[in-house]
Design an enzyme around this catalytic site. Structure first.
Site, short mmCIF file in Angstrom:
data_model
loop_
_atom_site.label_atom_id
_atom_site.label_comp_id
_atom_site.label_asym_id
_atom_site.label_seq_id
_atom_site.Cartn_x
_atom_site.Cartn_y
_atom_site.Cartn_z
N ARG A 41 30.63 31.78 1.46
CA ARG A 41 31.91 32.30 0.97
C ARG A 41 33.01 32.19 2.02
O ARG A 41 34.19 32.09 1.70
CB ARG A 41 31.79 33.77 0.57
N PHE B 175 27.95 21.75 -8.68
CA PHE B 175 27.97 23.06 -8.03
C PHE B 175 28.72 22.98 -6.70
O PHE B 175 28.44 22.13 -5.86
CB PHE B 175 26.54 23.55 -7.81
N GLU C 125 40.88 34.14 -10.55
CA GLU C 125 39.45 33.82 -10.54
C GLU C 125 39.20 32.62 -9.61
O GLU C 125 40.10 31.80 -9.40
CB GLU C 125 39.02 33.53 -11.99
N ASP C 126 38.00 32.53 -9.06
CA ASP C 126 37.67 31.40 -8.20
C ASP C 126 37.49 30.12 -9.01
O ASP C 126 38.05 29.08 -8.72
CB ASP C 126 36.41 31.69 -7.36
N ASP D 36 34.10 27.86 -15.29
CA ASP D 36 33.08 26.84 -15.51
C ASP D 36 32.88 26.72 -17.03
O ASP D 36 33.68 26.06 -17.71
CB ASP D 36 31.81 27.30 -14.77
#
Ligand code: 5GP
Length: 206
Positions: A194, A181, A128-129, A132
């Site tokens: 991206r 963010f 996963e990136d 959070d």
């Protein structure tokens, strides 16, 4: 004559120096649509971290075959870099979930799209990136557990530990980051950014 020529050459070099200084200062922050982002992690830092994550995974799973399950779209770049350093026998699959709109998490996961082969009795590592709140990952893992895998772990490049409310923290992560963010290295702001090889943080207004 020759000294005039040298003076011109020096002026050209000095000019180039100031132009490149100006450009690099300009590139310190980036604009994506209506938001400005500032550098957070460099490409070189990320690459070194990805390499050491892969080394840990190679060590921990030695002698086993692993299915790497990459969560699109955000983890495409991380998965690609990570896999170049994986020396284990492995399969790579890409699945898709949708849970994020703009800069606010919606925490909604409806289904896993693209999971065609059975994962039963396989060692599965979800790539996963970013984790959070962890809500998305909890839902993904709940869906994957139905597959009765031999093992199931998570590897993310970023982990916002301070925002985490989930049940399953990633076993492997590159960086613990504050609750801000970020974009780049696969992560987007409204589908933009991206492609950036480094990671940038939303600029806070003073
Ligand atoms: P969670 O459910 O853990 O709160 O969020 C999971 C998803 O939200 C991540 O896979 C990612 O797509 C998105 N997300 C969370 N934080 C960020 C962030 O700082 N930047 C970007 N671009 N996406 C984020």
């Amino acid at each position: 004559m020759q000294s005039d020529f040298q003076a011109v050459k020096i002026r050209i070099h000095a000019g180039r120096f100031f132009v490149s200084l100006f450009l690099s200062q300009e590139m310190d922050q980036i604009q994506l649509l209506d938001k400005t982002f500032v550098p957070y992690l460099t490409e070189a830092e990320i690459q070194a971290t990805v390499k050491s994550l892969a080394a840990r995974i190679n060590f921990d799973y030695a002698g086993q075959e692993v299915v790497f399950l990459s969560i699109l779209n955000g983890s495409f770049m991380f998965t690609s870099d990570l896999m170049k350093h994986i020396t284990l026998p492995c399969e790579i699959s890409f699945i898709k979930v949708s849970s994020y709109v703009g800069t606010q998490t919606s925490g909604r996961v409806d289904e896993l799209i693209g999971l065609t082969d059975s994962l039963r009795d396989k060692h599965v590592l979800v790539v996963e990136d970013i984790v959070d709140t962890g809500i998305t990952m909890d839902k993904i893992l709940t869906l994957l557990r139905k597959q009765q895998t031999a093992s199931l772990e998570v590897c993310s490049i970023l982990f916002k530990k301070i925002a985490f409310q989930g049940k399953h923290a990633p076993k492997y992560y590159g960086y613990e980051i504050p609750d801000k963010f970020v974009v780049g290295y696969g992560l987007d702001y409204l589908q933009h950014g991206r492609n950036l090889p480094a990671i940038y943080q939303l600029k806070t207004e003073k």
